[in-house]
Motif scaffolding. Structure first.
Motif, mmCIF file in Angstrom:
data_model
loop_
_atom_site.group_PDB
_atom_site.id
_atom_site.type_symbol
_atom_site.label_atom_id
_atom_site.label_comp_id
_atom_site.label_asym_id
_atom_site.label_seq_id
_atom_site.Cartn_x
_atom_site.Cartn_y
_atom_site.Cartn_z
ATOM 1 N N VAL A 162 0.883 -1.168 0.000
ATOM 2 C CA VAL A 162 0.000 0.000 0.000
ATOM 3 C C VAL A 162 0.917 1.213 0.000
ATOM 4 N N SER A 163 0.701 2.097 -0.983
ATOM 5 C CA SER A 163 1.603 3.238 -1.144
ATOM 6 C C SER A 163 0.830 4.399 -1.732
ATOM 7 N N GLU A 164 1.076 5.591 -1.199
ATOM 8 C CA GLU A 164 0.401 6.759 -1.738
ATOM 9 C C GLU A 164 0.894 7.041 -3.145
ATOM 10 N N ALA A 165 -0.025 7.364 -4.034
ATOM 11 C CA ALA A 165 0.340 7.668 -5.414
ATOM 12 C C ALA A 165 1.355 8.814 -5.441
ATOM 13 N N GLY A 166 2.427 8.633 -6.186
ATOM 14 C CA GLY A 166 3.470 9.640 -6.266
ATOM 15 C C GLY A 166 4.619 9.401 -5.313
ATOM 16 N N ASP A 167 4.415 8.561 -4.305
ATOM 17 C CA ASP A 167 5.495 8.219 -3.376
ATOM 18 C C ASP A 167 6.480 7.264 -4.034
ATOM 19 N N SER A 168 7.692 7.273 -3.529
ATOM 20 C CA SER A 168 8.673 6.266 -3.921
ATOM 21 C C SER A 168 8.612 5.143 -2.888
ATOM 22 N N TYR A 169 8.231 3.953 -3.332
ATOM 23 C CA TYR A 169 8.091 2.851 -2.382
ATOM 24 C C TYR A 169 9.412 2.515 -1.711
ATOM 25 N N SER A 170 10.510 2.769 -2.393
ATOM 26 C CA SER A 170 11.826 2.473 -1.815
ATOM 27 C C SER A 170 12.134 3.359 -0.613
ATOM 28 N N ASP A 171 11.382 4.465 -0.465
ATOM 29 C CA ASP A 171 11.595 5.349 0.690
ATOM 30 C C ASP A 171 10.787 4.916 1.908
ATOM 31 N N HIS A 172 9.918 3.931 1.759
ATOM 32 C CA HIS A 172 9.104 3.478 2.882
ATOM 33 C C HIS A 172 9.961 2.720 3.889
ATOM 34 N N PRO A 173 9.584 2.760 5.173
ATOM 35 C CA PRO A 173 10.326 1.972 6.167
ATOM 36 C C PRO A 173 10.208 0.483 5.877
ATOM 37 N N VAL A 174 11.231 -0.258 6.216
ATOM 38 C CA VAL A 174 11.245 -1.696 5.947
ATOM 39 C C VAL A 174 10.148 -2.400 6.735
ATOM 40 N N TYR A 175 10.022 -2.062 8.017
ATOM 41 C CA TYR A 175 9.075 -2.746 8.879
ATOM 42 C C TYR A 175 7.791 -1.937 9.023
ATOM 43 N N LEU A 176 6.680 -2.625 8.834
ATOM 44 C CA LEU A 176 5.370 -1.977 8.840
ATOM 45 C C LEU A 176 4.946 -1.615 10.253
ATOM 46 N N ASP A 177 4.407 -0.419 10.405
ATOM 47 C CA ASP A 177 3.826 0.015 11.673
ATOM 48 C C ASP A 177 2.310 -0.115 11.540
ATOM 49 N N TYR A 178 1.731 -1.124 12.193
ATOM 50 C CA TYR A 178 0.306 -1.374 12.053
ATOM 51 C C TYR A 178 -0.547 -0.263 12.659
ATOM 52 N N ALA A 179 0.048 0.565 13.504
ATOM 53 C CA ALA A 179 -0.710 1.663 14.101
ATOM 54 C C ALA A 179 -0.984 2.774 13.090
ATOM 55 N N THR A 180 -0.155 2.843 12.032
ATOM 56 C CA THR A 180 -0.322 3.894 11.027
ATOM 57 C C THR A 180 -0.586 3.341 9.633
ATOM 58 N N ASP A 181 -0.417 2.061 9.427
ATOM 59 C CA ASP A 181 -0.662 1.467 8.107
ATOM 60 C C ASP A 181 -2.116 1.692 7.698
ATOM 61 N N PRO A 182 -2.366 2.304 6.527
ATOM 62 C CA PRO A 182 -3.750 2.633 6.141
ATOM 63 C C PRO A 182 -4.671 1.420 6.085
ATOM 64 N N VAL A 183 -4.174 0.289 5.629
ATOM 65 C CA VAL A 183 -5.008 -0.908 5.514
ATOM 66 C C VAL A 183 -5.376 -1.429 6.905
#
Length: 244
Positions: A162-183
């Protein structure tokens, strides 16, 4: 059907089996269009199981657990969704499915299917802007025949990206934070909270797995919580992510 005689079918039975597989595919595809039209309540009323014993065990799952029972599913999938959007607020979404793999039970009473979805969700922020997300993952569905009609019984949507349109997915943190993950945030607090699919290492957990040929239904093969496999392997030091 290992160590058992292979079922033999008449020509009429073979035709019925081919027809049933096509009906199951049509049902899964129809659900996509109901979702696009925001007909979630209509979907639950028309496409999902109606018999009381099946409604009790119906489930809708995502990466962080399952809603179990049609009442709980409706509370999340239709009621919470409508409340989150607010009165008069539109949304644009599409979750097409492709690469379908369907297995019809040997006895013809149930079926299992797995698809992949490359979709998007766009919702207004209330200030003239919108949040546009790419959303990809596997969609697994168990079907059961009620009378002469195929119905959806269990759905598992395992999100990979899940990635905001226009974002670079490679800039996302490696480990998911379920407290902020949109899904995860949108999914709320399910009936059975658990980590079903850890997208940190993509498909190391192979869940949901492609359906295999089977003769008759058993809870062990369900895409619902009763069939969730206990993890026996943890590749790449998965515990580092704090998800297990």
């Amino acid at each position: 059907m290992s160590k058992k005689a292979k079922r033999q079918y008449t020509d009429e039975e073979l035709i019925r089996r081919v027809t049933d597989v096509e009906e199951v595919k049509k049902l899964a595809n129809r659900r996509v269009y109901y979702m696009i039209n925001e007909w979630r309540g209509k979907e639950l009323d028309e496409l999902w199981v109606a018999e009381p014993e099946h409604q009790k065990t119906a489930s809708f799952g995502r990466n962080t657990g399952y809603y179990v029972g049609m009442e709980a599913i409706r509370g999340y999938y239709a009621d919470k969704h409508a409340a989150d959007l607010g009165d008069g607020v539109g949304t644009m979404n599409a979750h097409p499915i492709s690469t379908g793999l369907v297995e019809l039970a040997g006895d013809g009473k149930t079926a299992k299917g797995l698809w992949y979805s490359i979709g998007q969700d766009t919702t207004p922020n209330g200030d003239g802007t919108a949040l546009a997300l790419w959303n990809t993952g596997k969609v697994a569905i168990d079907f059961i025949c009620e009378g002469d009609s195929w119905k959806i019984w269990h759905v598992m949507e395992a999100n990979d990206v899940v990635s905001e349109a226009g974002d670079s997915y490679s800039d996302h943190p490696v480990y998911l934070d379920y407290a902020t993950d949109p899904v995860a945030v949108e999914f709320g607090t399910p009936t059975v909270p658990m980590i079903t699919h850890d997208a940190t290492f993509n498909w190391w957990d192979n869940y949901p797995a492609p359906p295999s040929p089977y003769d008759t239904w058993s809870d062990e093969i369900s895409y619902g919580p009763e069939g969730y496999p206990e993890k026996t392997e943890y590749h790449f030091g998965a515990g580092e992510g704090g998800n297990y």
